[in-house]
Motif scaffolding. Structure first.
Motif, PDB file in Angstrom:
ATOM      1  N   ALA A  37       5.110 -14.708  -0.998  1.00  0.00           N
ATOM      2  CA  ALA A  37       5.404 -15.365   0.234  1.00  0.00           C
ATOM      3  C   ALA A  37       4.739 -14.893   1.401  1.00  0.00           C
ATOM      4  N   GLY A  38       3.822 -14.273   0.957  1.00  0.00           N
ATOM      5  CA  GLY A  38       2.636 -13.741   2.125  1.00  0.00           C
ATOM      6  C   GLY A  38       2.768 -12.416   2.538  1.00  0.00           C
ATOM      7  N   ASN A  39       3.901 -11.533   1.948  1.00  0.00           N
ATOM      8  CA  ASN A  39       4.045 -10.179   2.380  1.00  0.00           C
ATOM      9  C   ASN A  39       3.056  -9.281   1.673  1.00  0.00           C
ATOM     10  N   VAL A  40       2.369  -8.475   2.572  1.00  0.00           N
ATOM     11  CA  VAL A  40       1.639  -7.435   2.124  1.00  0.00           C
ATOM     12  C   VAL A  40       2.030  -6.042   2.169  1.00  0.00           C
ATOM     13  N   TYR A  41       1.818  -5.524   1.370  1.00  0.00           N
ATOM     14  CA  TYR A  41       2.367  -3.927   1.064  1.00  0.00           C
ATOM     15  C   TYR A  41       1.114  -3.081   1.042  1.00  0.00           C
ATOM     16  N   LEU A  42       1.523  -1.931   1.947  1.00  0.00           N
ATOM     17  CA  LEU A  42       0.505  -0.722   2.343  1.00  0.00           C
ATOM     18  C   LEU A  42       0.934   0.564   2.130  1.00  0.00           C
ATOM     19  N   LYS A  43       0.037   1.542   1.762  1.00  0.00           N
ATOM     20  CA  LYS A  43       0.652   2.835   1.818  1.00  0.00           C
ATOM     21  C   LYS A  43      -0.352   3.817   2.385  1.00  0.00           C
ATOM     22  N   GLY A  44      -0.145   4.951   2.841  1.00  0.00           N
ATOM     23  CA  GLY A  44      -0.772   6.035   3.330  1.00  0.00           C
ATOM     24  C   GLY A  44      -1.737   6.692   1.769  1.00  0.00           C
ATOM     25  N   TRP A  45      -2.795   7.339   2.252  1.00  0.00           N
ATOM     26  CA  TRP A  45      -3.479   7.823   1.001  1.00  0.00           C
ATOM     27  C   TRP A  45      -2.813   8.943   0.362  1.00  0.00           C
ATOM     28  N   ASP A  46      -1.918   9.638   0.979  1.00  0.00           N
ATOM     29  CA  ASP A  46      -1.159  11.009   0.621  1.00  0.00           C
ATOM     30  C   ASP A  46       0.219  10.383  -0.047  1.00  0.00           C
ATOM     31  N   GLU A  47       0.659   9.204   0.296  1.00  0.00           N
ATOM     32  CA  GLU A  47       1.899   8.742  -0.685  1.00  0.00           C
ATOM     33  C   GLU A  47       1.690   8.142  -1.960  1.00  0.00           C
TER      34      GLU A  47
END
Lengths: 317, 114
Positions: A37-47
């Motif tokens: 659907a074009g959703n992009v997922y991200l996280k912080g390096w410490d997660e």
């Protein structure tokens, strides 16, 4: 037991390539996935969980939902009952409906914001690992934000019409989800109108905040940095990338955090929040800020609210 | 007037409400152009097309627009010349009316934030 911490925020963006440049190159979040659907997922390096930010392409800026992670699967059953007993509609959604998460509870806060609770999310870990880890990984971009720290949700406040969604949301979070009230702003002729609150489940000053405004919305989501020097460096990076900064590095009186407010390319406000403030504990007395000192509460150095603080924000649903 | 696409070209912007004029490069949005000259008139918010405080109506002239939140400018409104100043790049001299409002701190705020 119960809610552990903020899990993720789902933000609507008008231009995905511009948004990714911002969240990856400026904030330093790491892209972990993208769906059909074009959703992009991200996280912080410490997660360690798969994502804390889900960006969704849309033609309106703002927040779709916010999610908190509970400690045990059984907490979902307990909390589902408590939410329903409070008189709030709550729906249990099957695993996978909330992307990469187990079964989840879906309900609307009294302020009109959509919240999810879940117990499980795909695990990806930190690149430094868990055996003799280095203190930080190589190759971080931009500000190298550690994690999604909290969000501030704007709630409708119109005392003359008897509307105070800050107080309603706060009561719900306290009585149903066991969030602790750490700080509050009390206003009005008798100082009895709760106009803003900062609440926690972790030992930080806040995992969520509610502030009164003309209409509900997303005021900001905040990303954690270690300390003051990181804040200055983050501001340099924002200036390099010509990010629209709302408030340059400064200290908050409330929570004592070191802050920068700035906007993503769709106009959603972000914050880099540094310093762990103080240790908030269940037996800590509530801190109250009065209307006269409200400016210093929000912006400790200038002591003045900027005009944009309660006017400029994006949609909350 | 035919739109001029040269990004280095400078155009004159007229804010009809205050009868102010300022020059804005074709490569800069109308809000940034105004602020860089220390001028006022259009409220300044998120600069990302999301908050809506810089809403204007183009009365004459041509602008090129980029994505703005439909929460603030509907397709119909856009047809009528409404836009967010932070999403408009001038392609000719432009005359505009200010539509958006910043909540005033003086006398409006009776309860802390509102």
């Amino acid at each position: 037991m119960g809610v552990m911490r903020i899990g993720h925020i789902n933000i609507r963006v008008l231009d995905m390539p511009a948004a990714l440049k911002h969240y990856e190159d400026v904030l330093g979040l790491i892209r972990t996935d993208e769906d059909s659907a074009g959703n992009v997922y991200l996280k912080g390096w410490d997660e360690w969980d798969k994502y804390s930010v889900m960006l969704s392409p849309a033609d309106r800026a703002g927040m779709n939902h916010i999610a908190y992670k509970v400690e045990n699967d059984a907490d979902l059953d307990t909390l589902k009952k408590r939410i329903a007993d409070y008189g709030t509609d709550v729906e249990e959604v099957p695993a996978g409906q909330l992307p990469y998460c187990g079964r989840a509870l879906r309900f609307w806060l009294p302020s009109g914001h959509l919240m999810y609770l879940y117990a499980e999310k795909d695990f990806v870990g930190k690149s430094v690992g868990t055996t003799n880890p280095e203190p930080w990984p190589d190759g971080l971009k931009g500000a190298g934000a550690h994690w999604l720290d909290h969000a501030l949700l704007m709630c409708e406040l119109d005392p003359e019409r008897g509307v105070n969604k800050v107080a309603e949301a706060t009561k719900f979070m306290k009585e149903v989800l066991d969030f602790r009230l750490c700080e509050q702003v009390m206003v009005g002729p008798d100082g009895d109108i709760q106009a803003a609150t900062w609440m926690a489940r972790t030992s930080t000053p806040h995992d969520i905040a509610f502030v009164g405004g003309p209409k509900m919305g997303l005021h900001h989501c905040a990303f954690f940095l270690d300390e003051w020097n990181d804040v200055l460096k983050a501001a340099d990076i924002m200036a390099k990338h010509k990010v629209k900064i709302d408030v340059t590095p400064q200290r908050h009186g409330i929570t004592r955090g070191y802050t920068i407010y700035f906007f993503d390319p769709s106009g959603n406000r972000n914050e880099t929040f540094a310093g762990l403030g103080y240790l908030s504990q269940p037996d800590m007395p509530v801190i109250t800020w009065t209307e006269e000192e409200l400016g210093r509460g929000i912006f400790y150095h200038t002591g003045e609210l900027n005009e944009a603080f309660t006017t400029v924000y994006t949609e909350g649903a | 007037m035919a739109a001029d696409m040269d990004p280095t070209k400078r155009w004159t912007i007229h804010i009809r409400d205050t009868d102010e004029h300022y020059d804005c490069d074709a490569g800069q949005h109308l809000l940034k152009g105004m602020l860089q000259l220390g001028r006022k008139g259009i409220p300044s918010g998120c600069h990302g097309g999301g908050c809506g405080v810089c809403k204007i109506r183009i009365v004459s002239g041509e602008v090129e627009t980029i994505t703005m939140s439909r929460a603030h400018v509907s397709e119909e409104e856009q047809q009528q010349g409404y836009a967010l100043a932070c999403r408009c790049f001038p392609r000719s001299d432009v005359s505009l009316d200010v539509v958006g409002k910043m909540q005033k701190t003086v006398c409006k705020r009776r309860y802390g934030f509102v």
